[in-house]
Design a protein around this motif. Structure first.
Motif, mmCIF file in Angstrom:
data_model
loop_
_atom_site.group_PDB
_atom_site.id
_atom_site.type_symbol
_atom_site.label_atom_id
_atom_site.label_comp_id
_atom_site.label_asym_id
_atom_site.label_seq_id
_atom_site.Cartn_x
_atom_site.Cartn_y
_atom_site.Cartn_z
ATOM 1 N N MET A 114 -7.017 1.187 -6.470
ATOM 2 C CA MET A 114 -6.480 0.140 -5.511
ATOM 3 C C MET A 114 -7.345 -1.018 -5.418
ATOM 4 O O MET A 114 -7.021 -1.875 -5.006
ATOM 5 C CB MET A 114 -6.542 0.892 -4.050
ATOM 6 C CG MET A 114 -7.989 1.402 -3.677
ATOM 7 S SD MET A 114 -8.183 1.816 -2.181
ATOM 8 C CE MET A 114 -7.811 0.176 -1.328
ATOM 9 N N LEU A 159 -6.043 -4.578 -5.507
ATOM 10 C CA LEU A 159 -5.510 -5.251 -4.530
ATOM 11 C C LEU A 159 -6.345 -5.825 -3.393
ATOM 12 O O LEU A 159 -5.830 -6.945 -3.100
ATOM 13 C CB LEU A 159 -4.632 -4.072 -3.816
ATOM 14 C CG LEU A 159 -3.440 -3.743 -4.140
ATOM 15 C CD1 LEU A 159 -2.961 -2.188 -3.608
ATOM 16 C CD2 LEU A 159 -2.292 -4.680 -4.142
ATOM 17 N N CYS A 208 1.272 4.110 -2.682
ATOM 18 C CA CYS A 208 0.038 5.167 -2.986
ATOM 19 C C CYS A 208 -0.103 6.167 -1.506
ATOM 20 O O CYS A 208 -0.084 7.225 -1.528
ATOM 21 C CB CYS A 208 -1.069 4.754 -3.548
ATOM 22 S SG CYS A 208 -0.771 4.080 -4.984
ATOM 23 N N HIS A 209 -0.169 5.153 -0.328
ATOM 24 C CA HIS A 209 -0.669 5.814 0.906
ATOM 25 C C HIS A 209 0.474 6.085 1.718
ATOM 26 O O HIS A 209 0.334 6.570 2.839
ATOM 27 C CB HIS A 209 -1.438 4.632 1.596
ATOM 28 C CG HIS A 209 -2.599 4.471 0.927
ATOM 29 N ND1 HIS A 209 -3.824 5.404 1.196
ATOM 30 C CD2 HIS A 209 -3.374 3.614 0.322
ATOM 31 C CE1 HIS A 209 -4.901 4.926 0.407
ATOM 32 N NE2 HIS A 209 -4.682 3.760 0.043
ATOM 33 N N TYR A 224 -8.497 14.861 -0.622
ATOM 34 C CA TYR A 224 -9.105 13.738 -0.323
ATOM 35 C C TYR A 224 -10.605 14.212 0.281
ATOM 36 O O TYR A 224 -11.482 13.392 0.047
ATOM 37 C CB TYR A 224 -8.402 12.740 0.344
ATOM 38 C CG TYR A 224 -9.417 11.430 0.610
ATOM 39 C CD1 TYR A 224 -10.013 10.474 -0.198
ATOM 40 C CD2 TYR A 224 -9.778 11.415 1.830
ATOM 41 C CE1 TYR A 224 -10.476 9.346 -0.058
ATOM 42 C CE2 TYR A 224 -10.607 10.190 2.389
ATOM 43 C CZ TYR A 224 -11.093 9.428 1.517
ATOM 44 O OH TYR A 224 -11.902 8.441 1.825
ATOM 45 N N ARG A 269 -18.305 2.369 -3.302
ATOM 46 C CA ARG A 269 -17.372 3.510 -3.405
ATOM 47 C C ARG A 269 -17.201 3.526 -5.121
ATOM 48 O O ARG A 269 -16.790 2.383 -5.383
ATOM 49 C CB ARG A 269 -16.243 3.520 -2.479
ATOM 50 C CG ARG A 269 -16.832 3.732 -0.975
ATOM 51 C CD ARG A 269 -15.436 4.081 -0.480
ATOM 52 N NE ARG A 269 -15.669 4.154 1.045
ATOM 53 C CZ ARG A 269 -14.648 4.892 1.938
ATOM 54 N NH1 ARG A 269 -13.587 5.397 1.422
ATOM 55 N NH2 ARG A 269 -14.941 4.888 3.137
ATOM 56 N N TYR A 299 -13.437 1.274 10.968
ATOM 57 C CA TYR A 299 -13.810 2.029 9.553
ATOM 58 C C TYR A 299 -12.749 1.827 8.636
ATOM 59 O O TYR A 299 -13.212 1.641 7.516
ATOM 60 C CB TYR A 299 -13.461 3.839 10.271
ATOM 61 C CG TYR A 299 -13.664 4.567 8.738
ATOM 62 C CD1 TYR A 299 -14.800 4.667 7.998
ATOM 63 C CD2 TYR A 299 -12.553 5.015 8.209
ATOM 64 C CE1 TYR A 299 -14.934 5.260 6.927
ATOM 65 C CE2 TYR A 299 -12.931 5.629 6.893
ATOM 66 C CZ TYR A 299 -13.842 5.684 6.411
ATOM 67 O OH TYR A 299 -14.007 6.481 5.220
ATOM 68 N N TYR A 309 -15.197 -0.797 -1.058
ATOM 69 C CA TYR A 309 -14.556 -0.893 -2.438
ATOM 70 C C TYR A 309 -14.870 -2.028 -3.066
ATOM 71 O O TYR A 309 -15.179 -2.224 -4.209
ATOM 72 C CB TYR A 309 -13.221 -0.776 -2.190
ATOM 73 C CG TYR A 309 -12.620 0.915 -1.865
ATOM 74 C CD1 TYR A 309 -12.841 1.830 -2.772
ATOM 75 C CD2 TYR A 309 -11.972 1.100 -0.764
ATOM 76 C CE1 TYR A 309 -12.864 3.245 -2.471
ATOM 77 C CE2 TYR A 309 -11.614 2.378 -0.357
ATOM 78 C CZ TYR A 309 -11.874 3.447 -1.355
ATOM 79 O OH TYR A 309 -11.949 4.685 -1.147
ATOM 80 N N CYS A 341 0.763 -1.247 0.007
ATOM 81 C CA CYS A 341 0.052 0.069 0.073
ATOM 82 C C CYS A 341 0.887 1.207 0.012
ATOM 83 O O CYS A 341 0.304 2.226 -0.396
ATOM 84 C CB CYS A 341 -1.024 -0.093 1.264
ATOM 85 S SG CYS A 341 -1.722 -1.755 1.721
HETATM 86 C C1 HEC Z 1 -2.551 2.420 -6.728
HETATM 87 C C2 HEC Z 1 -2.710 3.375 -5.517
HETATM 88 C C3 HEC Z 1 -3.160 2.747 -4.398
HETATM 89 C C4 HEC Z 1 -2.603 1.738 -3.722
HETATM 90 C C5 HEC Z 1 -1.589 0.824 -4.262
HETATM 91 C C6 HEC Z 1 -3.712 1.395 -2.529
HETATM 92 N N1 HEC Z 1 -4.487 2.405 -2.337
HETATM 93 FE FE1 HEC Z 1 -5.700 2.656 -1.026
HETATM 94 N N2 HEC Z 1 -6.682 4.171 -2.072
HETATM 95 C C7 HEC Z 1 -5.984 4.846 -3.237
HETATM 96 C C8 HEC Z 1 -6.711 6.187 -3.404
HETATM 97 C C9 HEC Z 1 -6.639 7.062 -4.756
HETATM 98 C C10 HEC Z 1 -7.705 5.987 -2.512
HETATM 99 C C11 HEC Z 1 -9.218 6.989 -2.263
HETATM 100 C C12 HEC Z 1 -10.209 6.693 -3.248
HETATM 101 C C13 HEC Z 1 -11.299 7.264 -3.104
HETATM 102 O O1 HEC Z 1 -11.338 8.443 -3.419
HETATM 103 O O2 HEC Z 1 -12.501 6.448 -2.557
HETATM 104 C C14 HEC Z 1 -7.766 4.994 -1.678
HETATM 105 C C15 HEC Z 1 -8.591 4.803 -0.439
HETATM 106 C C16 HEC Z 1 -8.128 3.695 0.352
HETATM 107 C C17 HEC Z 1 -9.040 3.584 1.568
HETATM 108 C C18 HEC Z 1 -10.392 4.393 2.007
HETATM 109 C C19 HEC Z 1 -9.709 5.510 3.109
HETATM 110 C C20 HEC Z 1 -10.634 6.241 3.570
HETATM 111 O O3 HEC Z 1 -10.467 7.299 4.352
HETATM 112 O O4 HEC Z 1 -11.869 5.987 3.512
HETATM 113 C C21 HEC Z 1 -8.566 2.382 2.246
HETATM 114 C C22 HEC Z 1 -9.018 1.938 3.689
HETATM 115 C C23 HEC Z 1 -7.382 2.095 1.301
HETATM 116 N N3 HEC Z 1 -7.222 2.778 0.491
HETATM 117 C C24 HEC Z 1 -6.555 1.007 2.010
HETATM 118 C C25 HEC Z 1 -5.655 0.635 1.161
HETATM 119 C C26 HEC Z 1 -4.689 -0.426 1.378
HETATM 120 C C27 HEC Z 1 -4.999 -1.430 2.666
HETATM 121 C C28 HEC Z 1 -4.072 -0.812 0.564
HETATM 122 C C29 HEC Z 1 -2.827 -1.684 0.443
HETATM 123 C C30 HEC Z 1 -3.376 -3.193 0.518
HETATM 124 C C31 HEC Z 1 -4.145 0.111 -0.404
HETATM 125 N N4 HEC Z 1 -5.133 1.116 -0.280
HETATM 126 C C32 HEC Z 1 -3.389 0.375 -1.720
HETATM 127 C C33 HEC Z 1 -4.845 4.329 -3.613
HETATM 128 C C34 HEC Z 1 -4.130 3.386 -3.534
#
Ligand code: HEC
Ligand code: HEC
Ligand code: HEC
Ligand code: HEC
Length: 379
Positions: free
Chosen positions: A183, A186, A143-144, A253, A178, A165, A173, A140
């Motif tokens: 993401m 994954l 991106c995060h 965001y 949503r 949460y 997702y 993760c």
């Molecule tokens: C390619 C980039 C990318 C990767 C890799 C990624 N994410 Fe994300 N993630 C995002 C983006 C962009 C958003 C916002 C999407 C939206 O607007 O809903 C997001 C949103 C989220 C949210 C929602 C957060 C909230 O405050 O509501 C969660 C939970 C999350 N990701 C978990 C993960 C986890 C766990 C992993 C690894 C297993 C991961 N993501 C990998 C890009 C990524």
């Protein structure tokens, strides 16, 4: 000495039985029922051996070990089945046909058996959900951010976020509640344990303080946030594990997310609070929350240790609490421990004490605690 005597009298009164009280003055002692261990063994060989072994080791996973268990607890458990307080059908049937003497004898026999040898905990992710989450979180970071502190506009920080949460968000997702995001790809491979472990890991990271975003007026946003604080916490630091913190979140965001509640995110309670806001007001609120200081929601690295330290107050081998019949749980069968803790949590097993203790626990934490205790040498 006087104090000691009072303690004994009190505990005897509370227990309503005094079978194994030590030091009871002989003249006050009620009629003693002495257990017959030989008769207990014969009874066990006939009625219990198939499931609990003659040595008190559960024949298959999920059958509790009885070896070296406290005698008083074994009797109390058999009574609980007999009286219907514990609901397992087979055991109720068995206990119903036992006399008090049978129960006393078989309890004395199993209590006298040496404890079952334990195996060290397997590295299955349950031993430390935090370490498991940390491993998975590497995927993760791109991106995060390294520890869930995102510096990419539009990508949320996960550091310090509330754990329940986070799990719900991942599920949203997956269920396409949503809008599609990069993401998505994954998430489908993650088990519930994976999701809870990731959530615990991210919830335990320290959120970094953000600089003011290039848009919005934080001072103008503050009064608008008054209505949000009832759920999202003072200055956006939530204290409820299912409600997200907004403090320190990426401002882009936040704007996207607030607007999403008018369209794709189907949450009636959130929609109500954000439909009336103008675009400028949304930007101001986002600017306000982005610069607030947040804190980690959990202490995941030491969670299992901290929790089990609490359990030890009653379950440690050398603790004997007057008026309370506490079972030994070190070295107990792992699957049985999981079942028992879930039963308390879900109100399927009576015990006001244990119910309160296990209520907030997710399945992964219950599994972790169970792995911990199952791997401890029994005494
Ligand atoms: C390619 C980039 C990318 C990767 C890799 C990624 N994410 Fe994300 N993630 C995002 C983006 C962009 C958003 C916002 C999407 C939206 O607007 O809903 C997001 C949103 C989220 C949210 C929602 C957060 C909230 O405050 O509501 C969660 C939970 C999350 N990701 C978990 C993960 C986890 C766990 C992993 C690894 C297993 C991961 N993501 C990998 C890009 C990524
Ligand atoms: C058919 C298999 C089976 C037989 C036979 C059986 N048991 Fe059990 N026993 C179980 C299972 C399964 C449980 C867990 C039930 C539950 O979840 O409440 C259990 C639970 C118990 C418990 C509660 C243990 C604890 O840690 O709370 C006691 C005490 C017990 N059995 C005693 C006995 C005795 C004594 C006999 C013989 C007279 C016996 N059982 C025969 C399967 C069996
Ligand atoms: C009645 C309680 C309640 C109130 C009041 C409330 N919220 Fe929420 N909010 C929630 C809950 C619960 C969620 C999580 C919903 C979900 O799972 O999508 C949420 C989610 C959010 C999110 C998404 C966070 C993220 O990480 O994706 C934002 C942004 C948000 N709220 C902003 C606000 C703002 C701004 C206000 C005030 C104008 C507000 N909320 C008022 C309960 C509330
Ligand atoms: C205040 C004392 C107390 C504390 C603290 C406590 N327990 Fe218990 N526990 C008890 C008592 C009393 C029982 C027996 C209740 C019954 O008969 O169902 C019990 C029963 C259990 C059982 C069932 C064992 C069996 O053989 O069926 C498990 C598992 C257990 N506790 C685990 C835990 C864990 C894990 C913790 C810490 C998170 C904990 N307990 C904290 C008092 C306590």
């Amino acid at each position: 000495m006087k104090r000691l005597t009072l303690g004994i009298v009190l505990s005897a009164a509370l227990l309503g039985c005094s079978d194994d009280e030590q030091g009871m003055p002989a003249k006050d002692a009620p009629e003693k029922h002495t257990a017959d261990v030989v008769a207990g063994k014969a009874f066990a060989a006939q009625e219990c051996k198939a499931c609990h072994g003659l040595d008190g080791k559960g024949a298959v996973p999920a059958i509790p070990h009885l070896a070296a268990q406290r005698e008083r607890y074994l009797i109390a458990a058999l009574n609980a089945y007999k009286e219907g307080k514990r609901t397992h059908a087979a055991l109720r049937e068995i206990a119903a046909h036992m006399t008090d003497a049978d129960a006393r004898n078989v309890a004395a026999y199993y209590a006298s058996q040496p404890p079952v040898k334990t195996k060290p905990a397997a590295d299955d992710g349950f031993a430390s959900p935090y370490a498991h989450g940390k491993k998975l979180a590497a995927a993760c970071a791109r991106c995060h951010g390294e520890d869930g502190n995102s510096s990419t506009p539009g990508t949320p920080s996960l550091a310090g976020q509330q754990p329940r949460y986070l799990v719900v968000a991942m599920q949203e997702y997956l269920k396409k509640e949503r809008k599609a995001s990069p993401m998505h790809a994954l998430l489908p491979g993650l088990t519930q344990l994976d999701k809870e472990s990731l959530a615990l890991y991210f919830a335990s990271q320290a959120p970094v303080q953000r600089a003011a975003p290039p848009f919005g007026d934080a001072a103008a946003g503050e009064p608008l946030s008054a209505v949000c604080g009832g759920c999202h916490g003072s200055h956006g630091v939530s204290t409820d594990s299912a409600t997200p913190s907004l403090a320190g979140q990426d401002a882009h965001y936040l704007v996207d997310a607030i607007k999403a509640y008018r369209t794709t995110r189907q949450r009636e309670n959130m929609r109500l609070y954000v439909t009336g806001l103008s675009d400028t007001e949304v930007q101001n609120i986002a600017a306000f929350y982005a610069v607030q200081k947040s804190t980690a929601a959990e202490k995941g690295e030491t969670l299992v240790k901290d929790l089990t330290a609490k359990c030890e107050r009653c379950h440690a081998a050398d603790v004997d609490i007057p008026g309370m019949v506490v079972p030994k749980i070190r070295g107990q069968d792992r699957d049985y421990l999981v079942m028992a803790l879930r039963a308390y949590r879900d109100d399927r097993r009576e015990s006001s004490m244990m119910h309160k203790m296990s209520l907030p626990y997710s399945d992964s934490i219950i599994e972790s605690i169970s792995s911990f205790y199952a791997s401890q040498p029994a005494r």
